[in-house]
Write an enzyme that holds these catalytic residues in place. Structure first.
Site, mmCIF file in Angstrom:
data_model
loop_
_atom_site.group_PDB
_atom_site.id
_atom_site.type_symbol
_atom_site.label_atom_id
_atom_site.label_comp_id
_atom_site.label_asym_id
_atom_site.label_seq_id
_atom_site.Cartn_x
_atom_site.Cartn_y
_atom_site.Cartn_z
ATOM 1 C CB VAL B 34 -0.929 0.004 1.236
ATOM 2 C CG1 VAL B 34 -1.617 1.342 1.409
ATOM 3 C CG2 VAL B 34 -1.970 -1.113 1.117
ATOM 4 N NE ARG B 47 -25.638 -10.849 20.005
ATOM 5 C CZ ARG B 47 -25.354 -12.115 20.263
ATOM 6 N NH1 ARG B 47 -25.400 -12.573 21.491
ATOM 7 N NH2 ARG B 47 -24.999 -12.941 19.298
ATOM 8 C CE LYS B 107 -24.159 -14.043 -1.877
ATOM 9 N NZ LYS B 107 -23.049 -14.057 -0.921
ATOM 10 C CD GLU B 131 -12.676 -9.767 -7.923
ATOM 11 O OE1 GLU B 131 -13.496 -10.607 -8.341
ATOM 12 O OE2 GLU B 131 -12.028 -9.032 -8.679
ATOM 13 C CG ASP B 203 -25.666 -17.018 -3.422
ATOM 14 O OD1 ASP B 203 -25.279 -16.130 -2.636
ATOM 15 O OD2 ASP B 203 -24.896 -17.686 -4.138
ATOM 16 C CE LYS B 207 -22.475 -15.591 -4.933
ATOM 17 N NZ LYS B 207 -22.300 -16.983 -4.432
ATOM 18 N N GLY B 309 -16.450 -19.188 1.869
ATOM 19 C CA GLY B 309 -15.571 -19.495 2.984
ATOM 20 C C GLY B 309 -14.903 -18.229 3.485
#
Lengths: 449, 449
Positions: B34, B47, B107, B131, B203, B207, B309
């Site tokens: 960066v 919470r 998404k 992405e 879903d 996409k 994941g």
């Protein structure tokens, strides 16, 4: 109307003519995406008068004075599709120092002396894009350069040369030998008249250097890449691979990890290797390319597509042109080369791999013990041994060998070990009296060890 | 030391904790890439006191006041991994209007109302990266957004939902029915307790909308996507597919081309379909994702990897964070959304596809003529017909059917035709007296017509 972004095109061969054609056909879309029209300011060629077929450009745009074209005030970006080290290097350095961004497909130059180009880009405050230099149309460098910048890439394994992949796929499909398959590739236009750069692995080694540089944030040159071609891969090797549930591919493998002294370092190599047919790279056929990337968080990724050809390569060039043109209009520069890690390059002897060794040995008691002893002395662990009495079956035996009474074929696959230890093992086996000959030695990749 | 780039993290579930972990573990590398350290300024959660295990951050960073965190002067970038429409939309719009770039994995929000987000990004002059919203770790959106901008994408065919791919792969491998395979997926953690969003295709449809928007430079929302899930795919369907040398996958298909009136338009759909086992998408197993892209110049490309994941998704998030942080430091903005083409969306009836229809018919003369007549009336051309007397073999017959004397199974595969004509053909077949039942209707994709 917005002021156009003006392009100098250096070279007008297969890729160059496709670039010109696409610039013309997609003009409206490109204008919308860039925010201004893209206009060809000039095309530098070796011979200006040559017939290039019905190209959609004014013939007056052709010139043999590349340097003069680059220096013109009305040129904003330079596209180089000439190839080779010089005069391309001089032209591109000149362009970037003069504040003109560069899009190039020149893998040989980037692999030999990418540092000089990156330095010139930094000096001129311009962009240097080269997506087309590796794996043609496959968007690969931008993902490595940007998308995976939050992750640590550990290994890149690629099929990056279409000619050799066509030849090896043909050998796998038909049982042909190397020469026969090369002849077919030449006939079909997949191999050049002088196929040396492809079949000896020079082209793949250049691409391996570029991939390793991006993946590991370290400048790697073609000279750092261990290179072996496919000219010595035989029909018998392919048969051995098949008997093991494998095929043979020319792989470029770039990996990072600790060397024997624990120093984090990079290993880059190009050589033929057996890979299991279940590996995603095994089914990459014909002249297609694919690159398998492993990263700590992302896991396994694969990129697949056409690695060469005029239109696919031109697609990659134009993607870069759009990016560079947008940056030019916005007065900004893309993230530059990242070579901060500067990891040391490990010699091939320290690369960790596995060997498949096919031996022709005397068929008598004690032979296996003697052979196994050689592996043990070099600290190489054996994974599998398969023995067959001669005459050999279709798998494992050297092709064309006559019946050799009293001989046996021994096929040994090792666990992972440093390449130097494996090579030393083979050298010592060669000296054993009971070993009549070594029919084949191939590395095995793409599975756990 | 360079001033750090400070991050507000909204959400700290599976992906959020991985983002925090990677920011900590790769801190040195991220700083080098960066050009400044990345620092977590605060983490908004529902919470604050909840036990999140041994996370490498100061517990004082947790807050339940997301909006307060976003508005803080010392926050430069906002990362959103909460999901859902509200309150995420309000937060992100607020952040971007306040000049803070956004990285999101949301998404559902992008597919429902991406326009609002893109407008806010333009208004604030900031970056909007996402992405991670499609196909997890696979670098896919950046290649579509940038690398292929010099080309014309004609079709995107993807396996973008890991849960349904796991279920269909299990059905293919074991012959299990949908319910049984879903149970296995739930047990192994591949399906959520309420699997509706996955198995009904919501879903994948979200996409598909995002992919189509990028590929065709046109704003496409989830409402524009024709959606069918996999709950009605039976073991018999899978057996039929296998008999044809195919497997069944839940595909998202986005294509462009002229509609029946010759108007260039876009078709976006999600449904189960048969694809030949030789198609690169057929071998994408388990919970992996892959997206096949076809472009005029680049030809066929495929991107493959883990679609979900914590760690893979976090890898994609961090790649975007590095890009956004660099732009923040350079005071520039990446190329924004490109929706200039604004192509019309074609209704599903005008999508061109092929049907595989399995019929249980009376076994008597004239039946085939009657059935074929129905196809002809709807201008649907038949590619293959296969007839078998009952009792049916393992392929083609409805599972569990008892012996039905005097019946026959008729399996028909059509050539490509508009979906409306195909659907009307099936409806009329259903009304024929000689058709006892229609055992299965599935679209066929991935090969020439």
């Amino acid at each position: 109307m917005t002021k156009p972004v003006r392009l100098a095109l250096l070279g007008c061969g297969t890729v160059g003519t496709e670039v010109v054609r696409l610039l013309h056909e997609q003009a409206a879309d490109l204008t919308a995406r860039v925010g201004a029209p893209l206009e060809v300011a000039g095309i530098a060629v070796r011979r200006a008068g040559r017939d290039r077929g019905p190209l959609p450009v004014d013939p007056a745009l052709f010139t043999t004075d590349a340097l003069g074209l680059i220096k013109r005030d009305d040129v904003d970006l330079v596209i180089e599709v000439v190839g080779g080290i010089e005069p391309a290097r001089g032209w591109l350095v000149e362009a970037m120092r003069a504040g003109k961004s560069v899009v190039t497909a020149n893998k040989a130059l980037l692999a030999e002396d990418g540092g000089t180009l990156h330095d010139a880009a930094a000096e001129g405050g311009v962009d240097l894009y080269y997506e087309a230099a590796v794996a043609g149309a496959i968007p690969l460098l931008r993902p490595l350069r940007e998308s995976l910048h939050g992750d640590t890439i550990t290994r890149v394994t690629g099929i990056v040369n279409g000619t050799t992949n066509f030849i090896l796929s043909a050998m796998d499909a038909t049982g042909a030998g190397f020469t026969e398959a090369l002849d077919e590739a030449t006939e079909l236009g997949y191999a050049e008249a002088d196929p040396t750069a492809d079949v000896e692995g020079f082209d793949a080694a250049a691409k391996a250097a570029i991939l390793a540089s991006l993946a590991f944030h370290t400048r790697v040159t073609a000279a750092d890449v261990h290179r072996e071609g496919i000219t010595e891969v035989t029909a018998a090797d392919m048969a051995s691979a098949k008997a093991m549930g494998c095929t043979i591919k020319l792989l470029c493998i770039a990996s990072r990890g600790p060397d024997s002294a624990g120093v984090e370092s990079v290993s880059v190599r190009v050589h033929p290797a057996m890979i299991p047919v279940s590996h995603p790279l095994a089914s990459v056929g014909d002249a297609f390319n694919a690159v398998f990337v492993e990263a700590v968080a992302a896991g396994q990724l694969m990129f697949y597509g056409r690695g060469a050809g005029g239109a696919p390569t031109a697609s990659a060039v134009l993607g870069d042109v759009v990016a560079a043109a947008r940056n030019h209009l916005a007065g900004v520069r893309a993230a530059s080369e990242s070579a901060y890690a500067a990891l040391p390059i490990r010699p091939m002897g320290e690369a960790v791999t596995r060997y498949h060794i096919s031996l022709d040995v005397a068929d008598r008691p004690g032979v296996l013990a003697a052979v196994a002893g050689v592996f043990a002395r070099h600290d190489v662990s054996i994974a599998t041994v398969r023995q067959a009495s001669v005459p050999p079956g279709p798998a494992g035996g050297p092709s064309g060998s006559a019946t050799r009474g009293g001989d046996a074929d021994l096929v040994i696959v090792t666990h992972a070990a440093p390449d130097a230890a494996l090579a030393a093992t083979v050298a010592e086996l060669r000296r054993l009296e009971i070993v009549r000959s070594i029919a084949s030695v191939l590395r095995v990749e793409g599975e756990g060890s």
